[in-house]
Write a protein that holds these residues in place. Sequence first.
Motif, PDB file in Angstrom:
ATOM      1  N   GLY A 609       0.815  -1.207   0.000  1.00 14.36           N
ATOM      2  CA  GLY A 609       0.000   0.000   0.000  1.00 14.36           C
ATOM      3  C   GLY A 609       0.849   1.258   0.000  1.00 14.36           C
ATOM      4  N   GLY A 610       1.916   1.261   0.789  1.00 14.36           N
ATOM      5  CA  GLY A 610       2.813   2.408   0.816  1.00 14.36           C
ATOM      6  C   GLY A 610       3.477   2.640  -0.522  1.00 14.36           C
ATOM      7  N   ALA A 611       3.921   1.514  -1.165  1.00 16.10           N
ATOM      8  CA  ALA A 611       4.545   1.643  -2.485  1.00 16.10           C
ATOM      9  C   ALA A 611       3.544   2.208  -3.492  1.00 16.10           C
ATOM     10  N   CYS A 612       2.296   1.727  -3.425  1.00 19.48           N
ATOM     11  CA  CYS A 612       1.264   2.257  -4.351  1.00 19.48           C
ATOM     12  C   CYS A 612       1.002   3.738  -4.087  1.00 19.48           C
ATOM     13  N   LEU A 613       1.010   4.090  -2.802  1.00 17.08           N
ATOM     14  CA  LEU A 613       0.795   5.485  -2.465  1.00 17.08           C
ATOM     15  C   LEU A 613       1.894   6.372  -3.046  1.00 17.08           C
ATOM     16  N   ALA A 614       3.135   5.876  -2.971  1.00 12.79           N
ATOM     17  CA  ALA A 614       4.250   6.637  -3.529  1.00 12.79           C
ATOM     18  C   ALA A 614       4.120   6.767  -5.046  1.00 12.79           C
ATOM     19  N   ILE A 615       3.699   5.696  -5.666  1.00 14.48           N
ATOM     20  CA  ILE A 615       3.546   5.714  -7.126  1.00 14.48           C
ATOM     21  C   ILE A 615       2.414   6.660  -7.518  1.00 14.48           C
ATOM     22  N   SER A 644      12.638   6.605  -4.182  1.00 20.77           N
ATOM     23  CA  SER A 644      13.339   5.958  -3.072  1.00 20.77           C
ATOM     24  C   SER A 644      12.341   5.485  -2.010  1.00 20.77           C
ATOM     25  N   LEU A 645      11.261   6.262  -1.801  1.00 22.50           N
ATOM     26  CA  LEU A 645      10.253   5.815  -0.840  1.00 22.50           C
ATOM     27  C   LEU A 645       9.539   4.549  -1.328  1.00 22.50           C
ATOM     28  N   THR A 646       9.316   4.503  -2.627  1.00 26.05           N
ATOM     29  CA  THR A 646       8.732   3.253  -3.175  1.00 26.05           C
ATOM     30  C   THR A 646       9.628   2.068  -2.872  1.00 26.05           C
ATOM     31  N   LEU A 647      10.943   2.235  -3.075  1.00 24.74           N
ATOM     32  CA  LEU A 647      11.889   1.150  -2.758  1.00 24.74           C
ATOM     33  C   LEU A 647      11.905   0.857  -1.265  1.00 24.74           C
ATOM     34  N   CYS A 648      11.774   1.903  -0.456  1.00 25.41           N
ATOM     35  CA  CYS A 648      11.764   1.674   0.994  1.00 25.41           C
ATOM     36  C   CYS A 648      10.563   0.824   1.398  1.00 25.41           C
ATOM     37  N   PHE A 649       9.391   1.159   0.838  1.00 25.45           N
ATOM     38  CA  PHE A 649       8.205   0.346   1.148  1.00 25.45           C
ATOM     39  C   PHE A 649       8.393  -1.101   0.699  1.00 25.45           C
ATOM     40  N   LEU A 650       8.910  -1.266  -0.505  1.00 27.21           N
ATOM     41  CA  LEU A 650       9.031  -2.615  -1.062  1.00 27.21           C
ATOM     42  C   LEU A 650      10.138  -3.427  -0.388  1.00 27.21           C
ATOM     43  N   CYS A 651      11.164  -2.751   0.109  1.00 26.10           N
ATOM     44  CA  CYS A 651      12.274  -3.524   0.707  1.00 26.10           C
ATOM     45  C   CYS A 651      11.830  -4.229   1.989  1.00 26.10           C
ATOM     46  N   SER A 652      10.737  -3.734   2.603  1.00 26.25           N
ATOM     47  CA  SER A 652      10.243  -4.414   3.812  1.00 26.25           C
ATOM     48  C   SER A 652       9.714  -5.810   3.494  1.00 26.25           C
ATOM     49  N   LEU A 653       9.330  -6.035   2.222  1.00 27.54           N
ATOM     50  CA  LEU A 653       8.863  -7.368   1.833  1.00 27.54           C
ATOM     51  C   LEU A 653       9.975  -8.414   1.919  1.00 27.54           C
ATOM     52  N   LYS A 792       9.215  23.292   6.810  1.00 25.07           N
ATOM     53  CA  LYS A 792       8.355  22.902   7.918  1.00 25.07           C
ATOM     54  C   LYS A 792       7.907  21.439   7.787  1.00 25.07           C
ATOM     55  N   LEU A 793       7.548  21.084   6.565  1.00 26.08           N
ATOM     56  CA  LEU A 793       7.103  19.694   6.336  1.00 26.08           C
ATOM     57  C   LEU A 793       8.241  18.708   6.571  1.00 26.08           C
ATOM     58  N   ILE A 794       9.444  19.078   6.121  1.00 30.69           N
ATOM     59  CA  ILE A 794      10.600  18.214   6.317  1.00 30.69           C
ATOM     60  C   ILE A 794      10.908  18.085   7.805  1.00 30.69           C
ATOM     61  N   THR A 795      10.707  19.165   8.562  1.00 33.04           N
ATOM     62  CA  THR A 795      10.965  19.116  10.002  1.00 33.04           C
ATOM     63  C   THR A 795      10.058  18.090  10.673  1.00 33.04           C
ATOM     64  N   PHE A 796       8.769  18.129  10.323  1.00 34.52           N
ATOM     65  CA  PHE A 796       7.843  17.155  10.922  1.00 34.52           C
ATOM     66  C   PHE A 796       8.190  15.725  10.514  1.00 34.52           C
ATOM     67  N   SER A 797       8.526  15.573   9.242  1.00 31.75           N
ATOM     68  CA  SER A 797       8.855  14.217   8.778  1.00 31.75           C
ATOM     69  C   SER A 797      10.102  13.685   9.462  1.00 31.75           C
ATOM     70  N   MET A 798      11.118  14.510   9.633  1.00 37.61           N
ATOM     71  CA  MET A 798      12.348  14.073  10.301  1.00 37.61           C
ATOM     72  C   MET A 798      12.116  13.815  11.791  1.00 37.61           C
ATOM     73  N   LEU A 835       7.467  10.145   6.129  1.00 36.31           N
ATOM     74  CA  LEU A 835       8.060  11.004   5.104  1.00 36.31           C
ATOM     75  C   LEU A 835       7.057  11.353   4.019  1.00 36.31           C
ATOM     76  N   ILE A 836       6.380  10.326   3.516  1.00 31.34           N
ATOM     77  CA  ILE A 836       5.493  10.595   2.375  1.00 31.34           C
ATOM     78  C   ILE A 836       4.278  11.413   2.776  1.00 31.34           C
ATOM     79  N   LEU A 837       3.781  11.206   3.995  1.00 33.12           N
ATOM     80  CA  LEU A 837       2.599  11.946   4.422  1.00 33.12           C
ATOM     81  C   LEU A 837       2.941  13.396   4.810  1.00 33.12           C
ATOM     82  N   CYS A 838       4.094  13.550   5.468  1.00 30.54           N
ATOM     83  CA  CYS A 838       4.451  14.894   5.921  1.00 30.54           C
ATOM     84  C   CYS A 838       4.917  15.791   4.756  1.00 30.54           C
ATOM     85  N   ILE A 839       5.615  15.186   3.839  1.00 29.51           N
ATOM     86  CA  ILE A 839       6.191  16.002   2.763  1.00 29.51           C
ATOM     87  C   ILE A 839       5.231  16.155   1.596  1.00 29.51           C
ATOM     88  N   PHE A 840       4.558  15.089   1.193  1.00 30.41           N
ATOM     89  CA  PHE A 840       3.800  15.125  -0.058  1.00 30.41           C
ATOM     90  C   PHE A 840       2.288  15.254   0.142  1.00 30.41           C
TER      91      PHE A 840
END
Length: 865
Positions: A609-615, A644-653, A792-798, A835-840
């Motif tokens: 789901g995260g990978a799809c969200l990134a896509i 890179s976030l798509t790869l991060c989601f998929l690497c958990s598999l 500001k968004l990057i601050t929250f995500s970090m 990261l994806i929710l805070c930034i995008f």
Amino acid sequence: MEITALSITLILSLGLCELNSALVLNVSSARVSSEVASLKCKRQSTTRLPAFSMDGDYVLGGAFAIHYKVHTVENNYTYMPEPLRCKGSIIPRELRFSSAMIFAIEEINNSTELLPGIRLGYQIYDSCASVPVAVHVAFQLSNSLDPVFYTGDNCSQSGMVMAVVGECVSTPSISMSRVFGPFNIPQVSHFATCACLSDKQQYPSFFRTIPSDQFQADALAKLVKHFGWTWIGAVRSDSDYGNNGMASFLAAARREGICVEYSEAFLRTNPRSRIQRVADVIRRSTAVVVVAFTANVDMRILLEELSLEPFPPRVWIGSEAWVTDPDMLRFSFCAGAIGFGIEQSVIPGLRDFLLDLSPSKVAASPLLTEFWEDVFNCRLRKITNKSLCDGSEDIQMLQTLYTDTSQLRITNMVYKAVYAIAHAIHNAVCQETNSPTQCDKYTRIESKEVLMQLKKVNFSQNGYDVSFDANGDPVAKYELVNWQKNESGNIELVTVGHYDASLPLGREFRINRNLTWVEGSTQVPVSVCSDSCPPGTRKVLQKGKPICCYDCLSCPEGEISNATDSPDCFPCLKEFWPNAERDTCLPKPVEFLSFNEVLGIILAAFSVGGACLAIITAAVFYRHRTSPIVRANNSELSFLLLYSLTLCFLCSLTFIGAPSEWSCMLRHTAFGITFVLCMSCVLGKTIVVLMAFRATLPGSNVMKWFGPPQQRMTVVSLTFIQVIICTIWLVLSPPFPMKNLTTYKERIILECALGSAVGFWAVLGYIGLLAVFCFVLAVLARKLPDNFNEAKLITFSMLIFCAVWITFIPAYVSSPGKFTVAVEIFAILASSFGLILCIFAPKCFIILFKPEKNTKKHLMNKNQS
């Protein structure tokens, strides 16, 4: 003349001789001898007449306990003691034994093959089952019936018998053998079974046709073990026969793991209180099985005492001396008794010989007269109030042990003993080279020659082999007999098996017929101190009790016992674990985070789901790539970050599923590299924000040093450092699959070992370093004036990213088994979603739902504080 010191000692000790001339004893260090110039021996005691006798060229002696009591008187030492006299009733079976000896001798005398032309004689005595009488008989058989003997200078052996058959009991046989031994007179017993008589150092001239008790003791122990009895009682005659036989049995029983609750000794001559005490011990005992190593007369006294008062049923295991005695079958409460008996046999013509008792023959023998008067309850002479025998008495109609030849066992032992002696004499006096065989009845032979020939005899008679081993014992063969009730309710002996000591080990004993036990049951009784411990438990001995008394304890965790009555439990192999019953080791269940379980499915769904969200986010950005909000936030780094976030989601598999060598290396390196790529993009975006505002200052040319080429170079450089770290880790000590056997004892955890912990923490540390750097820069840029400040968004995500990974470390270390992997996947997914929710998410919201804000004017409108 020369007589050994032992001989003189024996003669003087019994007061049989008086010496009329001087006796000079010369003593030396090596030898004691007596030299007598002139010796005349005169019998001091009264001559004991034989019960049956007949002259012959060679005379055989016999000793049988025809009476079982002896008349004793108190001696006051003022006059010559009266001779010992037998009393009590005649034992019909012993009378049959003595008649069987006479029958065998007459059969040999009529034979044309064995001792042709030679007539054997006999002197058969009644020993009264008494040691003093037996010793008296032994000396008399050694010295003949003459009142004066060994006269002059010549010690002739004219009065010495060639050999002796008897005695039936071990203790009298031992005493007689000690007398016969120094004179080299062979003694062949038909019923003395004490194992001690096999000692040729003490009893050099003793032989027997019945097996030694050592064989019977071993056979009885194997019999008890065969039926699973481990808790028994033991009674024995307090005699050489009972004590030695029971000692042999107890030694064999210990080797078989059998325990004895009690062991009692008694003798028929003991006071009644002693017999009662033994009977009470049997009544109160918990052992169901009783092994009795007793003489038949002793056992009769005990069973008579037990019959007076009811007691719980017992299984009697009998020695041959009583268990095959037909007279014992009247004790019906012993039904179900078992024991070993001598093999049954048939002696053709013996019954007719036993029944051939004419009135004249009976009247000529005091012993037969007494027997006749006892069985017919009449008198041949008018000396009492009893009626005279009228001649109508018919021995043919008599039902007694004397005439019972249906189960000849010990009688055959007497028969074989006589034939063994006859064969020895035959080999000494006959020439086998001539045909027919020539025997010289005038040949003078000594008993020593018969002794030497007796050791070599080997023949068959009536289908039964006769020979002796080096100890004077025959081959041990027994029948297993069982006391069973017949249809009429009487107890009879039934042969149910055999024992042959000459067969290979483990095959000597066999049962070929069903047995019956107490009260007619066909189920084998149970006689144990403690019930058997089932598999899964171990035996623990009860303090102060025999080894057969124990408690059953369950095996400890991780151990099993797969046998009944196991003394110990043993651990399973590392990859196995006991079942619930703890009697079998089963392979441990293998545990890992699987795609088939709920947790694995949920994590995989969030990953996909995260990978799809990134896509989808990338698609939205690509669709509105020309819009001000996308262009204002460095679209190139944004697309790279989404990738890179798509790869991060998929690497958990890669963390889900059974670990393998490749998956272990891939999951950690993919995770490390993709997250560094993600952090590099975030760091690049943060720097761009800072540089963009710095570039608005007058005279600043910072952006030319951080344009698109420099941004790309920054991302590549930072990511390349992580690649180098991962490469070094994989080369030196890569992660590998392993079976974790320590976290859980009962199951195996399949996991990826880190290989090098330094490499793992270097990868995480580098990611953490970039995250902290991003967080610091984002904090610095969060208050820059702009209507839409991405810092500001990057601050929250970090902030979320760092919080997740800070809490990850203790959770990772403390989580057991597959939950360790689940924690790691959760950290990856949580930080990626952060990261994806805070930034995008805010940007996508404006693009899709607030297009009026997606204008250059709105973005350029500075916020007023």
